[in-house]
Design a protein around this motif. Structure first.
Motif, PDB file in Angstrom:
ATOM      1  N   VAL A   7       0.829  -1.194   0.000  1.00 29.68           N
ATOM      2  CA  VAL A   7       0.000   0.000   0.000  1.00 29.68           C
ATOM      3  C   VAL A   7       0.869   1.251   0.000  1.00 29.68           C
ATOM      4  O   VAL A   7       0.626   2.211  -0.743  1.00 29.68           O
ATOM      5  N   ARG A   8       1.929   1.246   0.813  1.00 31.25           N
ATOM      6  CA  ARG A   8       2.786   2.427   0.877  1.00 31.25           C
ATOM      7  C   ARG A   8       3.519   2.624  -0.446  1.00 31.25           C
ATOM      8  O   ARG A   8       3.767   3.751  -0.867  1.00 31.25           O
ATOM      9  N   ALA A   9       3.846   1.512  -1.133  1.00 36.38           N
ATOM     10  CA  ALA A   9       4.523   1.655  -2.426  1.00 36.38           C
ATOM     11  C   ALA A   9       3.614   2.330  -3.439  1.00 36.38           C
ATOM     12  O   ALA A   9       4.061   3.120  -4.276  1.00 36.38           O
ATOM     13  N   PRO A  16      -2.580  13.845  -4.616  1.00 39.25           N
ATOM     14  CA  PRO A  16      -3.725  13.370  -3.844  1.00 39.25           C
ATOM     15  C   PRO A  16      -4.268  12.039  -4.338  1.00 39.25           C
ATOM     16  O   PRO A  16      -4.702  11.207  -3.548  1.00 39.25           O
ATOM     17  N   GLY A  17      -4.254  11.810  -5.656  1.00 38.30           N
ATOM     18  CA  GLY A  17      -4.819  10.577  -6.186  1.00 38.30           C
ATOM     19  C   GLY A  17      -4.116   9.335  -5.680  1.00 38.30           C
ATOM     20  O   GLY A  17      -4.751   8.364  -5.271  1.00 38.30           O
ATOM     21  N   GLY A  18      -2.765   9.360  -5.726  1.00 34.83           N
ATOM     22  CA  GLY A  18      -2.011   8.198  -5.266  1.00 34.83           C
ATOM     23  C   GLY A  18      -2.223   7.930  -3.792  1.00 34.83           C
ATOM     24  O   GLY A  18      -2.421   6.780  -3.375  1.00 34.83           O
ATOM     25  N   TYR A  19      -2.215   8.992  -2.973  1.00 35.22           N
ATOM     26  CA  TYR A  19      -2.417   8.820  -1.532  1.00 35.22           C
ATOM     27  C   TYR A  19      -3.839   8.338  -1.251  1.00 35.22           C
ATOM     28  O   TYR A  19      -4.048   7.432  -0.429  1.00 35.22           O
ATOM     29  N   ALA A  20      -4.813   8.916  -1.936  1.00 32.64           N
ATOM     30  CA  ALA A  20      -6.201   8.550  -1.685  1.00 32.64           C
ATOM     31  C   ALA A  20      -6.455   7.087  -2.009  1.00 32.64           C
ATOM     32  O   ALA A  20      -7.137   6.371  -1.262  1.00 32.64           O
ATOM     33  N   ALA A  42      -0.763   6.169   9.660  1.00 34.90           N
ATOM     34  CA  ALA A  42       0.088   7.305  10.004  1.00 34.90           C
ATOM     35  C   ALA A  42       1.336   7.326   9.121  1.00 34.90           C
ATOM     36  O   ALA A  42       1.749   8.389   8.629  1.00 34.90           O
ATOM     37  N   GLY A  43       1.934   6.151   8.907  1.00 33.24           N
ATOM     38  CA  GLY A  43       3.122   6.091   8.064  1.00 33.24           C
ATOM     39  C   GLY A  43       2.831   6.494   6.629  1.00 33.24           C
ATOM     40  O   GLY A  43       3.618   7.202   5.976  1.00 33.24           O
ATOM     41  N   LEU A  44       1.704   6.034   6.113  1.00 31.76           N
ATOM     42  CA  LEU A  44       1.285   6.395   4.766  1.00 31.76           C
ATOM     43  C   LEU A  44       1.101   7.913   4.640  1.00 31.76           C
ATOM     44  O   LEU A  44       1.551   8.544   3.666  1.00 31.76           O
ATOM     45  N   TRP A  48       3.243  10.810   2.451  1.00 31.71           N
ATOM     46  CA  TRP A  48       2.570  11.720   1.518  1.00 31.71           C
ATOM     47  C   TRP A  48       2.875  13.186   1.845  1.00 31.71           C
ATOM     48  O   TRP A  48       3.225  13.982   0.977  1.00 31.71           O
ATOM     49  N   LEU A  49       2.776  13.526   3.144  1.00 29.30           N
ATOM     50  CA  LEU A  49       3.033  14.906   3.543  1.00 29.30           C
ATOM     51  C   LEU A  49       4.494  15.290   3.343  1.00 29.30           C
ATOM     52  O   LEU A  49       4.814  16.426   2.968  1.00 29.30           O
TER      53      LEU A  49
END
Length: 822
Positions: A7-9, A16-20, A42-44, A48-49
């Motif tokens: 998921v993190r990869a 926003p699209g990739g994170y969402a 939280a890690g994800l 992103w941030l």
């Protein structure tokens, strides 16, 4: 199965699209709510941030604070972010960087709590706003200048510790105000998991207290409780799709299913258990904070008084055998041996509740770890200490919760486990089942003056809903459980039957009074048949009122009370018609040969004669578990030539020697032929309040002086009370003295119900003596902290008192007792 790394990869695209998409896959994954998913979310979000921050700008860092700083991201949690800069960067660049981070967050519809500050500005804001300071205590670096973030964390923690004497009282007040608004999470049908007392806000406050280094919370079970509340909030967010902390009734089944729980009741019970752990930890922690702050503020003055740095001695005031008060808490005495004294947990709890003091955490944990189980049936002292604990009123609740937090209640009463934290899905009920039972005992303690057997009333109050942990009619199931518990506690067969009947019929009066025609003779007769006796009816009446008052404001009213009272009067009339009447306690048994011998010796010598005999109960020893008799008190028999003032003299001497009177009987004996005069026989069961029993020779010497007038007992007792005032945390109901109607044909029966206290029987005896009546016999019993006494008195002619004279005597005794606050 998709892993967290997969998921993190997928979120490497900082847009926003990739994170969402990655966030959605994580929340819809097969993993249940729990710490791993919160950490992954939280890690994800961190990644992103950090991508949004990019290269950033020199002297700037992005910091997570509050719940996000702790890594406690639920599916719909807001993001608490601080853009920190050292003041050297161009403010336009900082503003542009902020826009580059804030707008993508808003675009996804995520709630954002954001600020842009220098370290100095952040510290100043924290100094002005306690909530900001609490959020900064959990600051965590996300991107940019690590040294800047670390410097702020170090400074904020230093500020918090340096200002702890001021900020901790503010934090406590904040917690109390929130609890007043939101209520107690562990009792609410629709609790706020965050704001209610015992919720996530309180758990965070405990972390802040620990960070101050002044005190720390009891850690056992606290992290699990916090995790459980967070798990429920995660499931609530997923079930509702909203950022809510309120567990509404209509959402509970779905939340329970999300967590893989059996049903909504199982869910609520787990929530209540977690909240109770947090609430208890809060109570203990804030008590410790108060003690530390008090000692810190007192240090300069103590040093001045003591002439330097000498430590002030810690006072330890005895409360009961093996139990002392120290620094506002109840602790175990240095010589206490819980491993050899199975009654000690109940004795300590009763002493704490009676004194209105908390049991120290260390004492409770030592008792839980070392105290041996009570034998079955319990020793008499254990039963009396339980009744004393239950009769202490409001302080009982805090002490009971301390015992329950360490598992001592379920060890004493195993059936308690089924009602512990059990919800009641009824808007009328304020409490969970277990707390309702304790609250009913608290209410019953206010009604103990209305009944002849307050011990049975208090125990029935504790057990009346114990059947709610079982299928079917809880009154029927409760009757069976109550029989077992009462027998284990050590009540005799008759009392067990009464307690079982009270539990079985605890709803009988209120349901009949409000749902049946009281003018129908069959209605009243059915209640009379079910109750069986006037004594049980008296107890059931008080239990009905206590139960209703402890249920909630909607369960009792003056109208309901009048209906129940009317029913009780009608049933009493039926029961009285079936009762042929008897002399009751006035009919004395034939004296034993030993009693006759003592009476003869007293008449021949002209003075008092004493005989002592130890009373024992079998208590397992430490070594092999075999039962050996250990003394629980002494039977003290006193014979004295009949004269005025015997009762107050004997009672006063016993009070002087700190002997607690459990039962007492006084009656006149006619000696055998050939022996002139009449003797009074007093048969007492006494126990040392603490320490060892006095020698019989000392008791006799003081009794001789009391009878000849050379010993002023009242002055001695007043002098002792002034030198060693007893702390009374319990506001006991006032004494009640009545004339028993149709109590006896040969004498007038004066009944006294009062809170037990040193010298109580002495004051009653003096009041009767002042009234000019003769005590033909007395029957005294102490049930827990309640004295229930009956005095058969006669006038100058040897017969019963006239009606008005009897009322006047009763009023005089009551005024004498109320004048001393009994």
């Amino acid at each position: 199965m998709t892993s967290v790394n997969d998921v993190r990869a997928e979120s490497e695209d900082s847009g926003p699209g990739g994170y969402a998409a990655a966030r959605l896959r994580l929340l819809q994954g097969e993993a249940r709510s729990g710490p791993p998913r919160r950490a992954a979310l939280a890690g994800l979000t961190d990644d992103w941030l950090a991508g949004l921050f990019g290269a950033g700008a020199p002297g700037v860092s992005l910091v997570a604070v509050g719940g996000y700083g702790r890594g406690e991201l639920s599916p719909r949690s807001d993001l608490d972010l601080l853009l920190l800069h050292d003041g050297s960067a161009d403010l336009g660049e900082v503003a542009a960087l902020a826009d580059r981070i804030w707008y993508p967050v808003w675009d996804l519809g995520l709630a954002l709590d954001h600020s842009v500050r220098t370290p100095a500005e952040a510290r100043k804001t924290a100094g002005d706003d306690l909530k900001v300071q609490l959020g900064l205590l959990d600051a965590r670096h996300l991107a940019g200048d690590l040294g800047l973030t670390a410097g702020l964390r170090t400074a904020v923690l230093a500020d918090w510790r340096n200002q702890a004497l001021k900020r901790l009282p503010e934090l406590r007040e904040l917690c109390e105000e929130r609890a007043e608004r939101q209520g107690e999470l562990q009792f609410l049908l629709e609790p706020d998991l965050k704001e209610a007392r015992g919720g996530l806000r309180d758990a965070t406050a405990l972390r802040a207290v620990a960070a101050s280094w002044l005190a720390d919370a009891p850690r056992e079970g606290l992290s699990d409780a916090r995790r459980r509340l967070l798990d429920v909030r995660d499931a609530l967010h997923l079930a509702t799709g909203r950022a809510t902390d309120r567990l509404a009734l209509q959402e509970q089944d779905q939340v329970a299913a999300e967590l893989g729980l059996l049903d909504a009741d199982t869910l609520l019970r787990q929530v209540y258990e977690a909240a109770r752990t947090v609430s208890y930890a809060s109570d203990v922690t804030w008590r410790e904070v108060g003690r530390v702050l008090k000692s810190r503020s007192a240090k300069p003055r103590l040093r001045s008084l003591l002439g330097g740095g000498k430590a002030a001695p810690v006072e330890r005031s005895p409360l009961a055998e093996g139990v002392v008060e120290m620094e506002g808490e109840v602790v175990l005495a240095r010589a206490a041996k819980p491993e050899r004294d199975p009654v000690l947990p109940l004795r300590a709890a009763a002493a704490a509740a009676q004194a209105g003091l908390p049991l120290s955490l260390h004492a409770v944990r030592r008792l839980a770890a070392a105290a041996r189980p009570l034998p079955a049936p319990w020793p008499a002292e254990a039963r009396e200490q339980l009744v004393t604990l239950l009769g202490a009123g409001r302080p009982t609740v805090e002490v009971w919760e301390a015992l329950e937090a360490e598992g001592l209640i379920t060890r004493l009463i195993p059936d308690w486990e089924r009602v512990r934290c059990r919800p009641q899905r009824n808007a009328v009920h304020t409490w969970t089942v277990d707390r309702h039972l304790v609250e009913t005992a608290v209410r019953a303690s206010e009604l103990t003056r209305r009944v002849h057997r307050p011990d049975l009333l208090l125990v029935a109050a504790l057990l009346h809903d114990i059947g709610k942990g079982w299928p079917g009619d809880h009154s029927v199931a409760g009757e069976i459980i109550a029989r077992d518990v009462a027998a284990r506690i050590g009540f005799d067969r008759t009392d067990v039957a009464v307690l079982a009947s009270l539990v079985r019929h605890h709803l009988l009066l209120i349901e009949t009074a409000t749902r049946r025609d009281l003018e129908d003779p069959a209605t009243v007769r059915s209640v009379a048949d079910a109750v069986g006796s006037a004594g049980t009816l008296e107890l059931l009446h008080a239990l009905t009122e206590a139960d209703a008052l402890a249920t909630g404001p909607a369960a009792w009213s003056s109208w309901r009370g009048s209906l129940v009272t009317d029913l009780v009067k009608r049933v009493s009339a039926v029961l009285a018609g079936d009762d042929p009447g008897a002399e009751g306690a006035a009919a004395a048994a034939e004296p034993t040969a030993e009693q006759e011998r003592l009476a003869v010796e007293a008449l021949r010598t002209g003075g008092p004669v004493l005989a002592l005999r130890a009373q024992t109960d079998a208590v397992p020893t430490e070594s092999d578990g075999a039962e050996e008799p250990e003394p629980l008190g002494v039977e003290l028999v006193i014979a004295v030539p009949e004269q005025d003032g015997v009762l107050p003299a004997v009672a006063g001497v016993l009070a002087m020697h700190r002997l607690t009177v459990r039962t007492a009987e006084l009656r006149a004996l006619t000696p055998p032929e050939g022996v002139e005069g009449s003797a009074l026989l007093l048969d007492w069961r006494v126990a040392a309040e603490y320490g060892s029993l006095p020698q019989a020779a000392r008791l006799r010497a003081d009794l001789v002086r009391a009878l000849d007038g050379s010993l002023d007992i009242a002055a001695r007792l007043a002098e002792r009370d002034a030198a060693y005032p007893r702390r009374r945390g319990v506001v006991a109901p006032p004494a009640r003295v009545t004339v028993a109607s149709a109590g006896s044909r040969r004498a007038t029966v004066i009944e006294v119900r009062a809170h037990d206290a040193p010298g109580l029987l002495h004051r009653i005896g003096r009041a009767l003596e002042v009234a000019g009546v003769r005590v033909r016999s007395a029957h005294v019993s102490t049930l827990g902290s309640n004295a229930v006494d009956a005095f058969y008195v006669a006038g100058a002619d040897g017969g019963p008192l006239a009606s008005q004279e009897a009322v006047s005597v009763a009023r005089g005794v009551e005024e004498a007792l109320r004048g001393r606050g009994v």
